[in-house]
Design a protein around this motif. Structure first.
Motif, PDB file in Angstrom:
ATOM      1  N   VAL A  39       0.604  -1.591   0.243  1.00 46.88           N
ATOM      2  CA  VAL A  39      -0.051  -0.107  -0.115  1.00 46.88           C
ATOM      3  C   VAL A  39       0.695   1.274  -0.280  1.00 46.88           C
ATOM      4  O   VAL A  39       1.026   2.388  -0.822  1.00 46.88           O
ATOM      5  CB  VAL A  39      -1.327  -0.139   1.069  1.00 46.88           C
ATOM      6  CG1 VAL A  39      -1.526   1.475   1.199  1.00 46.88           C
ATOM      7  CG2 VAL A  39      -1.442  -0.926   1.075  1.00 46.88           C
ATOM      8  N   LYS A  40       1.563   1.487   0.597  1.00 41.35           N
ATOM      9  CA  LYS A  40       2.817   2.267   0.779  1.00 41.35           C
ATOM     10  C   LYS A  40       3.148   2.863  -0.573  1.00 41.35           C
ATOM     11  O   LYS A  40       3.448   3.590  -1.170  1.00 41.35           O
ATOM     12  CB  LYS A  40       4.372   2.273   2.043  1.00 41.35           C
ATOM     13  CG  LYS A  40       3.204   2.892   3.323  1.00 41.35           C
ATOM     14  CD  LYS A  40       4.799   2.589   4.213  1.00 41.35           C
ATOM     15  CE  LYS A  40       4.294   2.942   5.501  1.00 41.35           C
ATOM     16  NZ  LYS A  40       5.262   3.264   7.092  1.00 41.35           N
ATOM     17  N   PHE A  41       3.855   1.995  -1.222  1.00 40.93           N
ATOM     18  CA  PHE A  41       4.788   1.816  -2.912  1.00 40.93           C
ATOM     19  C   PHE A  41       3.439   2.246  -3.565  1.00 40.93           C
ATOM     20  O   PHE A  41       3.366   3.108  -4.765  1.00 40.93           O
ATOM     21  CB  PHE A  41       5.031   0.259  -2.993  1.00 40.93           C
ATOM     22  CG  PHE A  41       5.437   0.256  -4.472  1.00 40.93           C
ATOM     23  CD1 PHE A  41       6.762   0.837  -5.292  1.00 40.93           C
ATOM     24  CD2 PHE A  41       5.332  -0.214  -5.324  1.00 40.93           C
ATOM     25  CE1 PHE A  41       6.891   1.302  -6.102  1.00 40.93           C
ATOM     26  CE2 PHE A  41       4.715  -0.173  -6.554  1.00 40.93           C
ATOM     27  CZ  PHE A  41       6.512  -0.014  -7.170  1.00 40.93           C
ATOM     28  N   LEU A  42       2.112   1.269  -3.547  1.00 42.25           N
ATOM     29  CA  LEU A  42       1.400   2.065  -4.743  1.00 42.25           C
ATOM     30  C   LEU A  42       0.769   3.512  -4.478  1.00 42.25           C
ATOM     31  O   LEU A  42       0.719   4.285  -5.289  1.00 42.25           O
ATOM     32  CB  LEU A  42      -0.184   1.097  -4.453  1.00 42.25           C
ATOM     33  CG  LEU A  42       0.581  -0.403  -4.622  1.00 42.25           C
ATOM     34  CD1 LEU A  42      -0.747  -1.412  -4.897  1.00 42.25           C
ATOM     35  CD2 LEU A  42       0.815   0.053  -6.434  1.00 42.25           C
ATOM     36  N   LEU A  43       0.570   3.613  -3.020  1.00 44.22           N
ATOM     37  CA  LEU A  43       0.203   5.256  -2.803  1.00 44.22           C
ATOM     38  C   LEU A  43       1.508   6.513  -3.061  1.00 44.22           C
ATOM     39  O   LEU A  43       1.203   7.454  -3.707  1.00 44.22           O
ATOM     40  CB  LEU A  43      -0.350   5.702  -0.749  1.00 44.22           C
ATOM     41  CG  LEU A  43      -0.795   5.264  -0.825  1.00 44.22           C
ATOM     42  CD1 LEU A  43      -1.097   4.987   0.705  1.00 44.22           C
ATOM     43  CD2 LEU A  43      -2.505   5.943  -1.130  1.00 44.22           C
ATOM     44  N   THR A  44       2.851   5.695  -3.200  1.00 44.45           N
ATOM     45  CA  THR A  44       3.377   6.271  -4.431  1.00 44.45           C
ATOM     46  C   THR A  44       3.664   6.779  -5.670  1.00 44.45           C
ATOM     47  O   THR A  44       3.393   7.903  -6.270  1.00 44.45           O
ATOM     48  CB  THR A  44       5.375   6.173  -3.550  1.00 44.45           C
ATOM     49  OG1 THR A  44       5.421   4.987  -4.124  1.00 44.45           O
ATOM     50  CG2 THR A  44       5.612   6.361  -2.031  1.00 44.45           C
ATOM     51  N   ARG A  45       3.465   5.796  -6.150  1.00 41.50           N
ATOM     52  CA  ARG A  45       3.023   5.979  -7.245  1.00 41.50           C
ATOM     53  C   ARG A  45       1.665   7.131  -8.041  1.00 41.50           C
ATOM     54  O   ARG A  45       1.387   7.173  -9.349  1.00 41.50           O
ATOM     55  CB  ARG A  45       3.309   4.178  -8.152  1.00 41.50           C
ATOM     56  CG  ARG A  45       4.327   3.776  -7.489  1.00 41.50           C
ATOM     57  CD  ARG A  45       5.506   3.656  -8.309  1.00 41.50           C
ATOM     58  NE  ARG A  45       5.237   3.841  -9.701  1.00 41.50           N
ATOM     59  CZ  ARG A  45       6.168   4.063 -10.454  1.00 41.50           C
ATOM     60  NH1 ARG A  45       7.558   4.368  -9.922  1.00 41.50           N
ATOM     61  NH2 ARG A  45       5.940   3.724 -12.106  1.00 41.50           N
ATOM     62  N   ALA A  46       0.408   6.080  -6.902  1.00 42.12           N
ATOM     63  CA  ALA A  46      -0.685   7.419  -6.935  1.00 42.12           C
ATOM     64  C   ALA A  46      -0.658   8.773  -6.558  1.00 42.12           C
ATOM     65  O   ALA A  46      -0.809   8.882  -6.402  1.00 42.12           O
ATOM     66  CB  ALA A  46      -1.418   6.838  -6.346  1.00 42.12           C
ATOM     67  N   LYS A  47       0.766   9.177  -6.323  1.00 40.54           N
ATOM     68  CA  LYS A  47       0.667  10.416  -5.805  1.00 40.54           C
ATOM     69  C   LYS A  47       0.112  11.192  -4.426  1.00 40.54           C
ATOM     70  O   LYS A  47       0.481  11.930  -3.647  1.00 40.54           O
ATOM     71  CB  LYS A  47       0.648  11.836  -7.084  1.00 40.54           C
ATOM     72  CG  LYS A  47       1.719  11.626  -8.275  1.00 40.54           C
ATOM     73  CD  LYS A  47       0.947  12.200  -8.637  1.00 40.54           C
ATOM     74  CE  LYS A  47       2.438  12.669 -10.316  1.00 40.54           C
ATOM     75  NZ  LYS A  47       2.232  11.278 -10.940  1.00 40.54           N
ATOM     76  N   GLY A  48       0.365   9.629  -3.389  1.00 41.52           N
ATOM     77  CA  GLY A  48      -0.313  10.391  -2.417  1.00 41.52           C
ATOM     78  C   GLY A  48      -2.143  10.247  -2.478  1.00 41.52           C
ATOM     79  O   GLY A  48      -2.688  10.372  -1.861  1.00 41.52           O
ATOM     80  N   SER A  49      -2.094  10.056  -3.149  1.00 44.21           N
ATOM     81  CA  SER A  49      -3.997   9.334  -3.238  1.00 44.21           C
ATOM     82  C   SER A  49      -4.667   8.048  -2.817  1.00 44.21           C
ATOM     83  O   SER A  49      -5.172   7.623  -3.941  1.00 44.21           O
ATOM     84  CB  SER A  49      -4.489  10.481  -4.418  1.00 44.21           C
ATOM     85  OG  SER A  49      -6.248   9.722  -4.469  1.00 44.21           O
ATOM     86  N   LEU A  83      -3.562  -5.860  -4.297  1.00 47.36           N
ATOM     87  CA  LEU A  83      -2.200  -5.665  -3.974  1.00 47.36           C
ATOM     88  C   LEU A  83      -0.916  -6.631  -4.908  1.00 47.36           C
ATOM     89  O   LEU A  83      -0.301  -5.837  -5.396  1.00 47.36           O
ATOM     90  CB  LEU A  83      -1.506  -6.243  -2.397  1.00 47.36           C
ATOM     91  CG  LEU A  83      -2.914  -5.026  -2.047  1.00 47.36           C
ATOM     92  CD1 LEU A  83      -3.220  -5.084   0.143  1.00 47.36           C
ATOM     93  CD2 LEU A  83      -1.808  -3.102  -1.884  1.00 47.36           C
ATOM     94  N   MET A  84      -0.795  -7.661  -4.489  1.00 46.59           N
ATOM     95  CA  MET A  84      -0.058  -8.248  -5.639  1.00 46.59           C
ATOM     96  C   MET A  84      -0.107  -7.939  -6.551  1.00 46.59           C
ATOM     97  O   MET A  84       1.264  -7.609  -7.458  1.00 46.59           O
ATOM     98  CB  MET A  84      -0.003 -10.141  -5.334  1.00 46.59           C
ATOM     99  CG  MET A  84       1.600 -10.227  -5.967  1.00 46.59           C
ATOM    100  SD  MET A  84       2.683 -10.091  -5.404  1.00 46.59           S
ATOM    101  CE  MET A  84       2.474 -10.887  -3.483  1.00 46.59           C
ATOM    102  N   GLU A  85      -0.898  -7.948  -7.322  1.00 48.71           N
ATOM    103  CA  GLU A  85      -1.535  -7.271  -9.035  1.00 48.71           C
ATOM    104  C   GLU A  85      -0.276  -5.887  -9.262  1.00 48.71           C
ATOM    105  O   GLU A  85       0.439  -5.384 -10.366  1.00 48.71           O
ATOM    106  CB  GLU A  85      -1.982  -8.408  -9.569  1.00 48.71           C
ATOM    107  CG  GLU A  85      -2.675  -7.932 -11.108  1.00 48.71           C
ATOM    108  CD  GLU A  85      -3.761  -8.077 -12.308  1.00 48.71           C
ATOM    109  OE1 GLU A  85      -3.739  -7.644 -12.603  1.00 48.71           O
ATOM    110  OE2 GLU A  85      -4.669  -8.847 -11.353  1.00 48.71           O
ATOM    111  N   GLU A  86      -1.365  -5.167  -8.592  1.00 49.08           N
ATOM    112  CA  GLU A  86      -0.623  -4.050  -9.083  1.00 49.08           C
ATOM    113  C   GLU A  86       0.575  -3.766  -8.297  1.00 49.08           C
ATOM    114  O   GLU A  86       1.002  -2.802  -9.689  1.00 49.08           O
ATOM    115  CB  GLU A  86      -1.852  -2.636  -8.298  1.00 49.08           C
ATOM    116  CG  GLU A  86      -3.213  -2.823  -8.614  1.00 49.08           C
ATOM    117  CD  GLU A  86      -3.348  -2.420 -10.155  1.00 49.08           C
ATOM    118  OE1 GLU A  86      -2.757  -1.181 -10.290  1.00 49.08           O
ATOM    119  OE2 GLU A  86      -4.170  -3.101 -10.593  1.00 49.08           O
ATOM    120  N   THR A  87       1.281  -3.605  -7.319  1.00 48.71           N
ATOM    121  CA  THR A  87       2.215  -3.897  -6.884  1.00 48.71           C
ATOM    122  C   THR A  87       3.348  -4.412  -8.013  1.00 48.71           C
ATOM    123  O   THR A  87       4.341  -3.143  -8.608  1.00 48.71           O
ATOM    124  CB  THR A  87       2.772  -4.255  -5.864  1.00 48.71           C
ATOM    125  OG1 THR A  87       1.850  -3.841  -5.102  1.00 48.71           O
ATOM    126  CG2 THR A  87       4.442  -3.514  -4.848  1.00 48.71           C
TER     127      THR A  87
END
Length: 195
Positions: A39-49, A83-87
């Motif tokens: 989730v933390k990684f994906l949030l960085t890719r989503a610019k914190g959104s 989560l795994m697929e999106e990461t």
């Protein structure tokens, strides 16, 4: 949207899954494994959104916030898979792009497929049957396959081009034999690509 209202993630076909697996094999570092790290990684890719990430995962914003904070740690199977697929889709984009570029311009790809192969040609040929074939795919076909995948092609869109690539490489040996042969494969039992 609550966790109980989650929609299932779309299922990929064997060719699309094999291409995604080939990309994962070129990673130089392992992708995050825990839900909190993902989730933390994906949030960085989503610019914190949190809103954008929640929509992408099919969960509520509050659920994303709870995983980020670590108050929730064990996601349900559907969310765990998402989560795994999106990461893995977002992980090491430069490494993945380099492997795709090399396959498209110089090295091509290898494919190993076990499927039912049938033939049409001007002359005679073996009857169709289950075969396991390992063969290189030229950079030209690799580019077409990877471009289609990137453009969001379906399994049905990719199937003919993969069959054509295998025909060129394996059955006609780059046009040196079996002129006019066309092979198609169905009932794919397994398929694997290597960059």
């Amino acid at each position: 949207m609550s966790d109980h209202e989650q929609q299932p993630t779309p299922r990929h076909g064997k060719i699309l899954e094999a291409l995604a697996q080939a990309e994962r094999k070129v990673f130089t570092r392992p992708a995050p494994k825990s839900a909190k790290a993902q989730v933390k990684f994906l949030l960085t890719r989503a610019k914190g959104s949190t809103k954008a990430l929640a929509e992408r995962l099919g969960v509520s914003r509050r659920t994303v916030e709870r995983y980020r904070a670590g108050t929730l740690t064990t996601p349900q199977k559907r969310l765990q898979a998402a989560l795994m697929e999106e990461t893995e889709c977002e992980w090491q984009p430069q490494v993945r792009a380099q492997a795709r570029e090399q396959a498209s311009t110089s090295s091509g790809m290898m494919v190993e497929v076990t499927a039912y192969f049938g033939f049409t040609c001007t002359g005679s040929s073996d009857d169709g049957r289950i075969r396991t074939i390992t063969t290189p795919i030229s950079p030209t076909y690799a580019r077409q396959i990877l471009d289609l995948q990137e453009a969001g092609a379906t399994e049905e869109d990719l199937h003919p081009i993969v069959a054509e690539a295998i025909t060129e490489s394996y059955f006609t040996e780059w046009g040196t034999r079996a002129d006019g042969l066309r092979a198609d494969f169905t009932h794919v039992q397994s398929i694997e690509f290597l960059f």
